[in-house]
Design an enzyme around this catalytic site. Structure first.
Site, short mmCIF file in Angstrom:
data_model
loop_
_atom_site.label_atom_id
_atom_site.label_comp_id
_atom_site.label_asym_id
_atom_site.label_seq_id
_atom_site.Cartn_x
_atom_site.Cartn_y
_atom_site.Cartn_z
N ASP A 1 -2.33 -18.53 4.20
CA ASP A 1 -3.19 -19.48 3.48
C ASP A 1 -3.88 -20.43 4.46
O ASP A 1 -5.08 -20.71 4.35
CB ASP A 1 -2.41 -20.24 2.39
CG ASP A 1 -1.05 -20.75 2.85
OD1 ASP A 1 -0.64 -20.46 3.99
OD2 ASP A 1 -0.39 -21.45 2.05
N LYS B 1 3.56 -14.82 6.01
CA LYS B 1 3.97 -15.86 5.06
C LYS B 1 5.49 -15.98 5.14
O LYS B 1 6.22 -15.68 4.19
CB LYS B 1 3.49 -15.44 3.65
CG LYS B 1 3.65 -16.49 2.58
CD LYS B 1 2.61 -17.58 2.64
CE LYS B 1 2.88 -18.61 1.56
NZ LYS B 1 2.04 -19.81 1.69
N ASP C 1 -12.10 -9.20 4.56
CA ASP C 1 -13.33 -9.38 3.79
C ASP C 1 -13.85 -10.81 3.95
O ASP C 1 -15.07 -11.02 3.98
CB ASP C 1 -13.12 -9.01 2.31
CG ASP C 1 -13.37 -7.52 2.07
OD1 ASP C 1 -13.45 -6.76 3.07
OD2 ASP C 1 -13.49 -7.11 0.90
N ASP D 1 -6.08 -6.84 4.39
CA ASP D 1 -7.18 -6.41 3.53
C ASP D 1 -7.99 -7.62 3.08
O ASP D 1 -9.22 -7.61 3.10
CB ASP D 1 -6.63 -5.66 2.31
CG ASP D 1 -7.75 -5.22 1.40
OD1 ASP D 1 -8.75 -4.68 1.91
OD2 ASP D 1 -7.65 -5.45 0.18
N TYR E 1 0.81 -1.22 0.00
CA TYR E 1 0.00 0.00 0.00
C TYR E 1 0.84 1.27 0.00
O TYR E 1 0.30 2.36 -0.18
CB TYR E 1 -0.92 0.01 1.22
CG TYR E 1 -2.17 -0.79 1.03
CD1 TYR E 1 -2.14 -2.19 1.11
CD2 TYR E 1 -3.40 -0.18 0.77
CE1 TYR E 1 -3.29 -2.94 0.93
CE2 TYR E 1 -4.54 -0.93 0.59
CZ TYR E 1 -4.49 -2.30 0.68
OH TYR E 1 -5.63 -3.04 0.50
C1 IPM Z 1 -10.56 -1.55 3.21
C2 IPM Z 1 -10.75 -1.23 1.75
C3 IPM Z 1 -9.62 -0.32 1.27
C4 IPM Z 1 -8.31 -1.09 1.42
C5 IPM Z 1 -9.77 0.22 -0.15
C6 IPM Z 1 -11.10 0.87 -0.37
C7 IPM Z 1 -8.64 1.16 -0.50
O1 IPM Z 1 -10.86 -2.38 0.97
O2 IPM Z 1 -10.60 -0.63 4.05
O3 IPM Z 1 -10.36 -2.71 3.54
O4 IPM Z 1 -7.88 -1.77 0.49
O5 IPM Z 1 -7.71 -0.99 2.48
MN MN Z 2 -10.69 -4.21 2.13
#
Ligand code: IPM
Ligand code: MN
Length: 355
Positions: free
Chosen positions: A221, A188, A249, A245, A134
């Protein structure tokens, strides 16, 4: 408490309104005062004026104890513009080096994991938030030709991983899980033998200062497998920016989806400004219909309170949310909650008195 509010785009302002409604009610019950300042940043403003964060914006935001963000994202703004220009820019400029994502299955909420209950899905991911891929380090060579080379470099600093690890150990101590305090580093080390070796060595050193916390390790993983098969194993996970990240999710899905997942970008230093947001995005197709789920937004407000000096109010909001998901809502999907957006906000406000 001074709160900067960025309602943002799409359904952002609608869910923000419900979060503020709950803030207002809990402030009276818990006896603290607050003031909010609205900022119009987001896709809508960008399309009108061409600026994302105007001059002086970051300084103005810094004058607040915390930032509350509804959602940014607009169908007419190309992908990446607001992500980079607003979300990542604020993380970097405000040095919000912790990304905090609770993965908690609220009562009554459906998880795709068969047989798992709220007792099984209740852990927290602490993601480093300023380094890794990032950081924006890289470039092109011979761009647009058949010989093109692109690089995107993951950078890790001793300072960056140490401050994140230390915060994660302290967070695990404070969380004080009755099942045992366990911090799992997710990385990792078997392949990323430079960058994640730095993480690993730092982890082992920092762990010595927290002997009451079990310092555990998973490859990323394997972690993805365990999050699905044995989520009850986890207490707190600490991980790098990019892996964080991705696994958060996965975490959002097992806790019932984007309608409930909330997160914080935290600068825990003295005088630091942190930002809290629901994870769901601006959901353009539901805008203005009073059908979007405000539970994630209200949970983000609970996190803001918890992290900004009002933990008792934060806990109360969280309990009210759990009461509402457990006893009043049919589903967490937009339009299928059995209530409108504003009604769910009202139900949480009413529940504040009962919990
Ligand atoms: C998150 C989002 C962000 C990230 C994006 C929108 C830049 O997915 O906060 O997890 O990748 O960190
Ligand atoms: Mn995210």
């Amino acid at each position: 408490m001074k709160i900067a509010v960025i309602g943002g785009d799409g359904t952002g302002p609608e869910v923000t309104q419900e979060a503020i409604k709950v803030l207002d009610a809990v402030s009276k019950l818990e006896g603290f005062t607050y003031e909010t300042t609205d900022f119009d940043f987001g896709g809508e403003r960008y399309l009108k004026t061409g600026d994302i964060l105007p001059d002086g914006a970051v300084d103005a935001l810094k004058q607040h104890d915390a930032i509350y963000l509804g959602a940014v994202g607009h169908p007419d703004v190309p992908p990446g513009v607001l992500e980079k220009g607003l979300l990542l820019e604020l993380r970097f400029q405000l040095d919000q080096y912790i990304n905090l994502r609770p993965v908690k299955l609220y009562p009554g909420v459906e998880t795709p994991l068969a047989g798992k209950t709220p007792e099984d899905i209740d852990f927290v991911v602490v993601r480093e938030n300023t380094e890794d891929m990032y950081a924006g380090i890289g470039g092109f060579l011979k761009k647009g030709t058949a010989d093109e080379v692109a690089s995107q470099t993951a950078i890790y600093t001793r300072k960056g991983c140490e401050r994140c690890l230390r915060w994660a150990f302290e967070f695990t101590q404070k969380r004080n899980n009755p099942k045992g305090k366990r911090l799992t580093l997710v990385a990792k080390t078997n392949v990323l033998t430079f960058g994640h070796d730095l993480w690993w060595r730092t982890y082992q050193e920092v762990a010595k200062d927290y002997p009451d916390v079990e310092a555990d390790y998973n490859h990323v993983d394997a972690c993805c497998m365990w999050m699905v098969k044995n989520p009850e194993y986890y207490d707190v996970i600490v991980t790098t920016n990019m892996f964080g990240d991705i696994i958060t999710d996965l975490g959002a899905m097992i806790q019932g989806g984007m309608g409930v997942a909330a997160g914080g970008n935290i600068n825990p230093d003295e005088g630091g400004t942190s930002m809290f947001e629901p994870m769901g995005g601006s959901a353009p197709k539901y805008t203005g219909q009073n059908v979007i789920n405000p539970i994630a937004a209200i949970s983000a407000m609970a996190m803001l309170l918890e992290q900004s000096g009002q933990p008792s109010a934060g806990g109360r909001v969280l309990r009210a949310v759990e009461h509402v998901t457990g006893t009043k809502m049919k589903s967490q999907a937009a339009g299928r909650m059995g209530h409108s957006t504003t009604e769910v906000g009202d139900l949480v406000v009413a529940a504040l008195n009962e919990v």
